[in-house]
Motif scaffolding. Structure first.
Motif, short mmCIF file in Angstrom:
data_model
loop_
_atom_site.label_atom_id
_atom_site.label_comp_id
_atom_site.label_asym_id
_atom_site.label_seq_id
_atom_site.Cartn_x
_atom_site.Cartn_y
_atom_site.Cartn_z
N ALA A 264 2.12 1.75 -3.44
CA ALA A 264 1.04 2.21 -4.33
C ALA A 264 0.74 3.69 -4.10
O ALA A 264 0.28 4.38 -5.00
CB ALA A 264 -0.21 1.36 -4.10
N ARG B 40 -7.96 -6.58 -1.76
CA ARG B 40 -7.62 -7.41 -2.93
C ARG B 40 -6.24 -8.03 -2.75
O ARG B 40 -6.03 -9.20 -3.03
CB ARG B 40 -7.66 -6.55 -4.22
CG ARG B 40 -9.06 -6.26 -4.73
CD ARG B 40 -9.02 -5.78 -6.18
NE ARG B 40 -8.21 -4.59 -6.37
CZ ARG B 40 -8.62 -3.33 -6.17
NH1 ARG B 40 -9.85 -3.10 -5.74
NH2 ARG B 40 -7.82 -2.32 -6.38
N HIS B 41 -5.29 -7.23 -2.24
CA HIS B 41 -3.94 -7.73 -2.03
C HIS B 41 -3.96 -8.88 -1.01
O HIS B 41 -3.35 -9.93 -1.22
CB HIS B 41 -3.04 -6.58 -1.54
CG HIS B 41 -1.62 -6.98 -1.36
ND1 HIS B 41 -0.77 -6.36 -0.48
CD2 HIS B 41 -0.89 -7.97 -1.92
CE1 HIS B 41 0.41 -6.95 -0.52
NE2 HIS B 41 0.36 -7.93 -1.39
N ARG C 10 -8.09 -1.84 -2.30
CA ARG C 10 -6.81 -2.34 -2.85
C ARG C 10 -6.13 -3.26 -1.83
O ARG C 10 -5.60 -4.31 -2.17
CB ARG C 10 -5.92 -1.14 -3.18
CG ARG C 10 -4.56 -1.51 -3.76
CD ARG C 10 -3.91 -0.32 -4.43
NE ARG C 10 -3.68 0.78 -3.50
CZ ARG C 10 -3.55 2.06 -3.88
NH1 ARG C 10 -3.64 2.40 -5.14
NH2 ARG C 10 -3.35 3.00 -2.99
N ASP D 116 -6.07 2.90 0.49
CA ASP D 116 -7.14 2.39 -0.36
C ASP D 116 -7.53 1.01 0.16
O ASP D 116 -6.86 0.01 -0.11
CB ASP D 116 -6.62 2.31 -1.81
CG ASP D 116 -7.69 1.86 -2.79
OD1 ASP D 116 -8.63 1.12 -2.36
OD2 ASP D 116 -7.61 2.23 -3.97
N GLU E 177 0.84 -1.20 0.00
CA GLU E 177 0.00 0.00 0.00
C GLU E 177 0.88 1.25 0.00
O GLU E 177 0.58 2.24 -0.69
CB GLU E 177 -0.96 0.00 1.20
CG GLU E 177 -1.90 1.18 1.28
CD GLU E 177 -2.81 1.34 0.05
OE1 GLU E 177 -3.02 0.35 -0.68
OE2 GLU E 177 -3.28 2.48 -0.18
#
Ligand code: NAD
Length: 280
Positions: free
Chosen positions: A29, A275-276, A272, A269, A26
């Motif tokens: 990102a 999902r990770h 995100r 996020d 994260e």
């Protein structure tokens, strides 16, 4: 240069923790230089008595913050300058922000469970809720359940004293009669709207179900805290009986979402990160 954050986790037996990967991905990102290091007491060869030295070390090295896990969540309290009201009420800290020579404690375990619960089971009936397990995770999720509006929480634990102690702590904070300890699981489940599972049952080391399957009545919702594996025997049995369920992944991810926000001041996020986590 982009902003840099050095953070970490203090605890025992944490080599398999997913936090480094979850946080660092994260951070990357978001365009940060972000490093998440482990202070594993088993590797370092010490116990909770090493906490003062490790906190000083992290401060000297410029750490922005630390996550704290078993067996240090209570022991860290007297070493902090400030503790958020909810972490104080829970008596446990899992996130410490280090800023300007001050150490500020928070608890994102209970807010993480609450966030995962709201997301997975919106509109769940919260009149009567039964919770199995009154240990470390149990204290955090019970606090979250009452904050989410549970009318009455019935606590059961193999160690009856733990259930009694947690019920007393919750009633002192949320008001008399909101929590009670019980020992008869069949009686407790009759008329329950939902079941929160907060024992380690369902992990590879503790296989099986934490209660007789026939007590999972249709219309019941089930919230799990175990997240290795994500799909426990309890969730499988509950789904098969038509219960709505939420797995332990939400709590695991949203406690990290909360810690990332506290460490960086930036908004992670969450989707995100979810999902990770699911790809791990
Ligand atoms: P703990 O040892 O502090 O507490 C577990 C409690 O469950 C104990 O009080 C024990 O007496 C009781 N218990 C065990 N088996 C039982 C059974 N069959 N029936 C009734 N009571 C029983 O452990 P903990 O730290 O609370 O962790 C519990 C589980 O929660 C673990 O699987 C852990 O991985 C998980 N956890 C998940 C998250 C997450 O983010 N999803 C966070 C923390 C912990």
């Amino acid at each position: 240069l982009p902003p840099a954050f050095l953070v970490g986790l203090i605890g025992s037996g944490i080599q398999a923790s997913r936090s480094p990967a979850l946080h660092e991905a994260e951070g990357a990102a978001q365009g940060f230089r972000y490093l998440y290091r482990l202070f594993d007491l088993d590797v370092l060869g010490g116990g909770v008595e090493s906490l003062p030295r490790l906190l000083e070390l992290a401060e000297a090295l410029g750490f922005a913050g630390l996550n704290i896990t078993h067996p240090c969540k209570q022991a860290v309290l007297p070493l902090l300058h400030e503790v958020s009201a909810d972490a104080r009420a829970l008596g446990a800290v899992n996130t410490v922000v280090l800023r300007g020579g001050r150490r500020i404690g928070h608890n994102t375990d209970h807010s993480g469970f609450a966030e995962g619960f709201r997301r997975g089971l919106p509109d769940a009936a919260m009149g009567e809720v039964v919770q199995l397990g009154a240990g470390g995770a149990g204290a955090a999720v019970a606090h979250a359940a009452l904050t989410l509006g549970t009318g009455r929480l019935t606590l059961l634990d193999r160690d009856a004293d733990r259930a009694e102690a947690l019920a007393a702590q919750l009633n002192a904070h949320f008001g008399a009669g909101r929590a009670r300890a019980a020992t008869d699981i069949a009686a407790a489940m009759r008329g329950a709207d939902g079941l929160i599972h907060a024992t380690p049952t369902g992990m590879a080391k503790y296989p099986g179900l934490p209660l007789p399957e026939e007590l999972l009545h249709p219309g019941l919702w089930v919230a799990e805290v175990v997240y290795v594996p994500l799909e426990t025997a309890l969730l499988r049995a509950a789904r098969a009986r038509g219960c709505r369920v939420v797995d332990g992944g939400g709590m695991a991810v949203f406690q990290a979402v909360g810690a990332f926000r506290l460490f960086t001041g930036a908004e992670p996020d969450a989707e995100r990160m979810l999902r990770h986590f699911q790809r791990m």
